[in-house]
Design a protein around this motif. Structure first.
Motif, PDB file in Angstrom:
ATOM      1  N   MET A  55     -32.652 -48.397   0.788  1.00  0.00           N
ATOM      2  CA  MET A  55     -33.909 -48.869  -0.082  1.00  0.00           C
ATOM      3  C   MET A  55     -33.591 -48.472  -1.842  1.00  0.00           C
ATOM      4  N   SER A  56     -33.949 -49.047  -2.560  1.00  0.00           N
ATOM      5  CA  SER A  56     -33.750 -49.211  -3.970  1.00  0.00           C
ATOM      6  C   SER A  56     -34.126 -47.864  -4.527  1.00  0.00           C
ATOM      7  N   SER A  57     -33.861 -47.240  -5.502  1.00  0.00           N
ATOM      8  CA  SER A  57     -34.248 -46.020  -6.275  1.00  0.00           C
ATOM      9  C   SER A  57     -35.623 -46.230  -6.559  1.00  0.00           C
ATOM     10  N   SER A  58     -36.188 -47.168  -6.814  1.00  0.00           N
ATOM     11  CA  SER A  58     -37.803 -47.463  -7.139  1.00  0.00           C
ATOM     12  C   SER A  58     -38.637 -47.365  -5.673  1.00  0.00           C
ATOM     13  N   THR A  59     -38.284 -47.053  -4.754  1.00  0.00           N
ATOM     14  CA  THR A  59     -38.951 -47.174  -3.527  1.00  0.00           C
ATOM     15  C   THR A  59     -40.308 -46.085  -3.739  1.00  0.00           C
ATOM     16  N   THR A  60     -41.506 -46.246  -3.180  1.00  0.00           N
ATOM     17  CA  THR A  60     -42.578 -45.540  -3.481  1.00  0.00           C
ATOM     18  C   THR A  60     -42.276 -44.476  -2.405  1.00  0.00           C
ATOM     19  N   THR A  61     -42.529 -43.233  -2.909  1.00  0.00           N
ATOM     20  CA  THR A  61     -42.609 -42.257  -2.014  1.00  0.00           C
ATOM     21  C   THR A  61     -43.600 -41.965  -1.149  1.00  0.00           C
ATOM     22  N   PRO A  62     -43.658 -41.024  -0.089  1.00  0.00           N
ATOM     23  CA  PRO A  62     -44.805 -41.016   0.814  1.00  0.00           C
ATOM     24  C   PRO A  62     -45.950 -40.458  -0.064  1.00  0.00           C
ATOM     25  N   SER A  63     -45.860 -39.733  -0.844  1.00  0.00           N
ATOM     26  CA  SER A  63     -46.958 -39.167  -1.511  1.00  0.00           C
ATOM     27  C   SER A  63     -47.804 -40.312  -2.438  1.00  0.00           C
ATOM     28  N   THR A  64     -46.736 -40.961  -3.048  1.00  0.00           N
ATOM     29  CA  THR A  64     -47.624 -41.968  -3.984  1.00  0.00           C
ATOM     30  C   THR A  64     -48.163 -43.232  -3.199  1.00  0.00           C
ATOM     31  N   ALA A  65     -47.360 -43.564  -1.802  1.00  0.00           N
ATOM     32  CA  ALA A  65     -47.824 -44.452  -0.937  1.00  0.00           C
ATOM     33  C   ALA A  65     -49.439 -44.182  -0.477  1.00  0.00           C
ATOM     34  N   GLU A  66     -49.593 -42.754  -0.414  1.00  0.00           N
ATOM     35  CA  GLU A  66     -50.920 -42.435   0.151  1.00  0.00           C
ATOM     36  C   GLU A  66     -51.947 -43.139  -0.795  1.00  0.00           C
TER      37      GLU A  66
ATOM     38  N   GLY B 113     -36.017 -42.046   3.987  1.00  0.00           N
ATOM     39  CA  GLY B 113     -36.605 -42.246   2.471  1.00  0.00           C
ATOM     40  C   GLY B 113     -36.070 -43.218   1.396  1.00  0.00           C
ATOM     41  N   ALA B 114     -35.546 -42.584   0.332  1.00  0.00           N
ATOM     42  CA  ALA B 114     -35.153 -43.498  -0.681  1.00  0.00           C
ATOM     43  C   ALA B 114     -34.203 -44.415  -0.452  1.00  0.00           C
ATOM     44  N   ASN B 115     -33.149 -43.982   0.383  1.00  0.00           N
ATOM     45  CA  ASN B 115     -31.853 -44.794   0.736  1.00  0.00           C
ATOM     46  C   ASN B 115     -32.115 -45.727   2.193  1.00  0.00           C
ATOM     47  N   SER B 116     -33.542 -46.114   2.436  1.00  0.00           N
ATOM     48  CA  SER B 116     -33.859 -46.524   3.803  1.00  0.00           C
ATOM     49  C   SER B 116     -33.414 -48.103   3.617  1.00  0.00           C
ATOM     50  N   THR B 117     -33.410 -48.810   2.446  1.00  0.00           N
ATOM     51  CA  THR B 117     -32.937 -50.340   2.510  1.00  0.00           C
ATOM     52  C   THR B 117     -31.439 -50.255   3.019  1.00  0.00           C
ATOM     53  N   ILE B 118     -30.635 -49.613   2.195  1.00  0.00           N
ATOM     54  CA  ILE B 118     -29.194 -49.450   2.549  1.00  0.00           C
ATOM     55  C   ILE B 118     -28.895 -48.921   3.904  1.00  0.00           C
TER      56      ILE B 118
END
Length: 438
Positions: free
Chosen positions: A1-12, A367-372
């Motif tokens: 995942m790119s470094s812009s990926t929404t974090t779980p707390s933001t996604a809530e 998390g933040a690396n999930s796309t890769i």
């Protein structure tokens, strides 16, 4: 995942926006669907090339399958580096460049005279281009442009590969029968160039480029800075996750997905149907129906992933896929039976229904690396597909039929279902995911 990926707390806090016209994210998703569909068409073309190349040059099924296998493996191995390259150079540049590489490789395939040239043009060039806009590209669009409805959008974009690889096959089969395989190949080459132009005009790297917030987000998300060290970053991410645990379970099951779909269905279904006396156009029509139904199945899987445990969704999908493949040898014949229609519809629903829950597992674990990470998981998918393509061609040369192939991949699907159940999610993940609607 790119470094812009929404974090779980933001996604809530992500909620669908109020009606204020169509959000640009949906146009980006549509362009992404078109791009992936185009690349998917090239993954389905081998179904139409095996027999014509055998007739034109006398090459065995195994020889042609070698080039397809190289294409499939490179398709997967390219994806992690392409995902990192999109973070560095931008999505639009990578997509347009990849489509042009595909077009050049396919065009050169029409003038080949030796097997090594087929491996170089179709195997290497087309494989590298398609791999650069594989499923990880769809995951990147979902992550950057959508804070809500990610599962639904992921399902929609994931369906594009099989949609492109199957739905256009009857038309391309008819072109092949009337004008030859070279004309059909040049036709999809022209389509790739046209789609490259569309992507250049309409695709954008990030919502911030247009001053927009992602769909469903309360606030705009800053565009991340270019990430240097493309190759090293992809390898570092792999090294950080490649230890005993969830990565190998997820990657192993997805390798089975590749073997049972791209590996045998997209490369050998038409030749297998031809062995049973069915015309290539009729068999291609079945694949087209399968590809159309696949869109529905994958979107449903995305919707379910937003709401249910992805492990059990995967286990059920693999189990049902294995049962359907076990019955396939008895369904093959010169004409379409009701049972074959049922198989076509059911397999279409199950075809890529594994993708949204697999991406969801990558998000939860990595998390933040999930796309890769998913790109590496997709590499396992394509390695499994490549091995299955090659072994299926060799099995056909040795035994004279595809029966052992269908039964073998059915058994692998049963194993994948068992592995999915053994995956253990971090505590509290399911509740957070369902509340966030991601």
């Amino acid at each position: 995942m790119s470094s812009s990926t929404t974090t779980p707390s933001t996604a809530e806090n992500a909620t669908p926006p109020r009606r204020q016209g169509l959000h640009r994210a949906w146009l980006i998703a549509l362009v992404g669907f078109t791009v992936i569909t185009c690349a998917g068409t090239f993954t389905g073309m081998p179904n139409l090339l095996v027999n014509p190349l055998h007739d034109s040059f006398g090459w065995s099924h195994g020889t042609v399958s070698l080039a397809v296998s190289v294409n499939t493996v490179l398709y997967g191995l390219t994806a992690p580096f392409a995902a990192a390259l999109m973070d560095r150079l931008g999505v639009r540049r990578v997509v347009v460049g990849a489509l042009l590489v595909i077009a050049v490789g396919a065009c050169l395939t029409t003038v080949i005279t030796a097997p090594w040239q087929l491996v170089l043009c179709w195997g290497v060039m087309v494989g590298l281009g398609c791999g650069s806009i594989a499923m990880a590209f769809g995951a990147l669009i979902a992550d950057r442009w959508f804070a809500a409805r990610r599962g639904l959008v992921t399902g929609f974009l994931s369906s594009a590969t099989m949609f492109g690889g199957m739905v256009l096959l009857p038309l391309l089969s008819e072109i092949t029968n009337r004008s030859g395989w070279r004309t059909a190949t040049l036709t999809v080459t022209a389509v790739a160039v046209a789609v490259a132009a569309v992507a250049f005009l309409l695709l954008r790297d990030h919502p911030a480029d247009l001053g927009l917030a992602p769909y469903g987000a309360a606030q705009p998300v800053p565009k991340p800075a270019p990430v240097p060290g493309t190759v090293l970053r992809a390898l570092r991410v792999l090294r950080s996750v490649a230890k005993p645990g969830p990565f190998w379970l997820v990657a192993g099951t997805f390798a089975v997905c590749g073997a049972s779909t791209n590996g045998v269905m997209m490369a050998h279904f038409v030749p297998a149907a031809h062995d049973a006396g069915m015309s290539s156009t009729t068999a291609s029509t079945l694949l087209a129906v399968m590809g159309a139904v696949n869109v529905v199945g994958t979107i449903i899987a995305g919707w379910c992933t937003d709401r249910f445990d992805p492990r059990w969704l995967l286990a059920g999908t693999y189990a049902l896929r294995g049962v359907s493949l076990a019955f396939l040898p008895g369904l093959m014949g010169p004409s379409i039976s009701p049972a074959m229609v049922f198989f076509t519809l059911s397999f279409g629903l199950l075809d890529l229904a594994t993708v949204p829950p697999t991406i969801a597992l990558c998000r939860e674990f990595f998390g933040a690396n999930s796309t890769i990470v998913f790109a590496w998981v997709n590499a396992a998918h394509q390695v499994g597909a490549g091995l299955a393509t090659l072994l299926a061609g060799m099995a056909r040369d040795i035994t004279g039929s595809y029966t052992a192939v269908w039964l073998g991949v059915a058994a692998l699907c049963g194993l994948a279902a068992a592995l999915c159940v053994s995956i253990r999610l971090p505590r509290g993940v399911l509740a957070t995911t369902r509340e966030a609607g991601i």
